[in-house]
Design an enzyme around this catalytic site. Sequence first.
Site, PDB file in Angstrom:
ATOM      1  N   ASP A 183      25.022  41.452  45.628  1.00  0.00           N
ATOM      2  CA  ASP A 183      26.393  41.600  45.154  1.00  0.00           C
ATOM      3  C   ASP A 183      26.555  40.678  43.945  1.00  0.00           C
ATOM      4  O   ASP A 183      26.790  39.480  44.085  1.00  0.00           O
ATOM      5  CB  ASP A 183      27.381  41.258  46.269  1.00  0.00           C
ATOM      6  CG  ASP A 183      28.820  41.490  45.828  1.00  0.00           C
ATOM      7  OD1 ASP A 183      29.048  41.749  44.621  1.00  0.00           O
ATOM      8  OD2 ASP A 183      29.718  41.403  46.685  1.00  0.00           O
ATOM      9  N   LYS A 229      34.036  42.806  37.846  1.00  0.00           N
ATOM     10  CA  LYS A 229      34.504  41.719  36.979  1.00  0.00           C
ATOM     11  C   LYS A 229      34.086  41.861  35.515  1.00  0.00           C
ATOM     12  O   LYS A 229      34.672  42.659  34.788  1.00  0.00           O
ATOM     13  CB  LYS A 229      34.124  40.382  37.611  1.00  0.00           C
ATOM     14  CG  LYS A 229      34.812  40.278  38.998  1.00  0.00           C
ATOM     15  CD  LYS A 229      34.885  38.944  39.644  1.00  0.00           C
ATOM     16  CE  LYS A 229      35.822  39.059  40.847  1.00  0.00           C
ATOM     17  NZ  LYS A 229      35.274  38.713  42.120  1.00  0.00           N
ATOM     18  N   TYR A 252      31.712  36.764  49.989  1.00  0.00           N
ATOM     19  CA  TYR A 252      32.854  37.662  49.891  1.00  0.00           C
ATOM     20  C   TYR A 252      32.413  38.945  49.212  1.00  0.00           C
ATOM     21  O   TYR A 252      31.757  38.905  48.165  1.00  0.00           O
ATOM     22  CB  TYR A 252      33.983  37.001  49.081  1.00  0.00           C
ATOM     23  CG  TYR A 252      35.210  37.871  48.958  1.00  0.00           C
ATOM     24  CD1 TYR A 252      36.002  38.148  50.077  1.00  0.00           C
ATOM     25  CD2 TYR A 252      35.583  38.415  47.732  1.00  0.00           C
ATOM     26  CE1 TYR A 252      37.133  38.954  49.964  1.00  0.00           C
ATOM     27  CE2 TYR A 252      36.712  39.215  47.617  1.00  0.00           C
ATOM     28  CZ  TYR A 252      37.483  39.475  48.736  1.00  0.00           C
ATOM     29  OH  TYR A 252      38.593  40.272  48.614  1.00  0.00           O
TER      30      TYR A 252
HETATM   31  C1  LIG Z   1      35.510  39.657  43.373  1.00  0.00           C
HETATM   32  C2  LIG Z   1      34.374  40.057  44.252  1.00  0.00           C
HETATM   33  C3  LIG Z   1      34.366  41.262  44.966  1.00  0.00           C
HETATM   34  C4  LIG Z   1      35.571  42.156  45.028  1.00  0.00           C
HETATM   35  O1  LIG Z   1      35.884  42.691  43.795  1.00  0.00           O
HETATM   36  P1  LIG Z   1      37.365  43.291  43.572  1.00  0.00           P
HETATM   37  O2  LIG Z   1      37.294  43.849  42.186  1.00  0.00           O
HETATM   38  O3  LIG Z   1      38.305  42.147  43.737  1.00  0.00           O
HETATM   39  O4  LIG Z   1      37.555  44.331  44.605  1.00  0.00           O
HETATM   40  C5  LIG Z   1      33.226  41.605  45.651  1.00  0.00           C
HETATM   41  N1  LIG Z   1      32.151  40.811  45.654  1.00  0.00           N
HETATM   42  C6  LIG Z   1      32.114  39.643  44.991  1.00  0.00           C
HETATM   43  C7  LIG Z   1      30.878  38.802  45.005  1.00  0.00           C
HETATM   44  C8  LIG Z   1      33.242  39.222  44.292  1.00  0.00           C
HETATM   45  O5  LIG Z   1      33.228  38.033  43.667  1.00  0.00           O
END
Ligand SMILES: *Cc1c(COP(=O)(O)O)cnc(C)c1O
Length: 444
Positions: A234, A263, A142
């Site tokens: 990511d 995060k 994701y």
């Molecule tokens: C949470 C998440 C995102 C998206 O971040 P948002 O702040 O919700 O837009 C992208 N990549 C990873 C791996 C994530 O866990």
Amino acid sequence: MNRDQSRDLYDRALDVLAGGVNSSVRATQPYPFFVQRGDGAHVIDADGTKYIDYVMGYGPLLLGHTLPDRVVAAIQSHVSDGPMYGAPTEVEVELAEFIVRHVPSVEMLRFVNSGTEATVSAMRLARGVTGRDKIVIMQGSYHGAQPSTLVEGGPESAAPSSPGIPESFAEHTIPIPFNDEETAERVFTEHGDEIAAVLTEPILGNHGIVHPVEGYHQTLRDLTEAHDALLIFDEVITGFRVGGFQGAQGVFDVDPDLTTFGKVIGGGFPVGAIGGKTEYIEQFTPAGEIFQSGTFSGHPVTMAAGLETLRYAAEEDVYDHVNALGRRLREGLSDIVADRAPEYTVAGRDSMFKVIFTRRGESQTDACSGGCRQDESCDRFESCPKNGADVDAAATDRWERLFWQEMLEEGVFLTANQFESQFVSAAHTEADVEETLETYKNVL
Ligand SMILES: *Cc1c(COP(=O)(O)O)cnc(C)c1O
């Protein structure tokens, strides 16, 4: 359990918010509980019921709900000075310096406001510097609510996974199974000179928690290097969560070109960042030509919350604490699962954990009792989920419709589906963990 207040709030919310929520995962069945406030490792709902919380905002809350005084003071002082300016401030430089000092591959950064924004900008950067369009992603990974990665299917059948995304966007995305080196090699053989980047989570944290097999990330590093494509990690979940301050890239000893963060680095406020090698990051405007901008980017309150959180984590050995509790949880869960549901898989690392309701396989042995590590010498290697499809094949309905609900009834708030990781915070205690294990034992 009385949830009348939450039900009434949801009733009102359904009139004015799409699906009654502002992020789709929050719409739990039959209706979500509304939070009144947090308290350490707990949340208290609108009806006054207290739950042990392992959702932790879906990852950002490394310190739990009750922020240490010094973090609160840093936030408050930036609030009283005026929330933001449209001109740079010292605290942005300080947080960038902190991250650059700790994450080996990151020499420079650009802050944005969400993980989604970070992956969007990282992809634009990779496309801009390579002059190529295609991005390889992992099925089940994701990267936020953005059109280029909301794509499903395989390398030859990529299609948008949501209405509203043109087919022509998906043409530039190549989804491959995580942990499948052959497919990665094949797509590079076929499309090597069209691929701008491989974008992957180092550990799939939004799809059951899936660990890489030995050497997988090095294969991606070698392939991208050989074909002049970029490797983007990511680390929106794993950054400052897995591997302490160095991130998962330090744990796996891989040197990505770009890293996206989010995060934890915002200390509970909206944040994202794109970090990486100077030669790439400097290509963002105004240093370079690739457009990137944002009204709220580098927001002083967020920067102060993130910086003070990370400083606190450094001085108070927060990672030792959360990682030890994470290990205790995974080991305890392995024992419980061996007894109650030997086909299930305990997964996770450091302060991340999840039980995947796999349908086949034997008990986890001592070798993997700290959470599946894709250890080839482990008896259970074959049954440990390797990619998104393996997690999809688990008993996801049982997880969501029966198990999650019962855990909640017993006072433990887990992420609401089989896929999202759960998190231990600095506020959790050994007593919380023992109580949680007892609850799993009763519910599983
Ligand atoms: C949470 C998440 C995102 C998206 O971040 P948002 O702040 O919700 O837009 C992208 N990549 C990873 C791996 C994530 O866990």
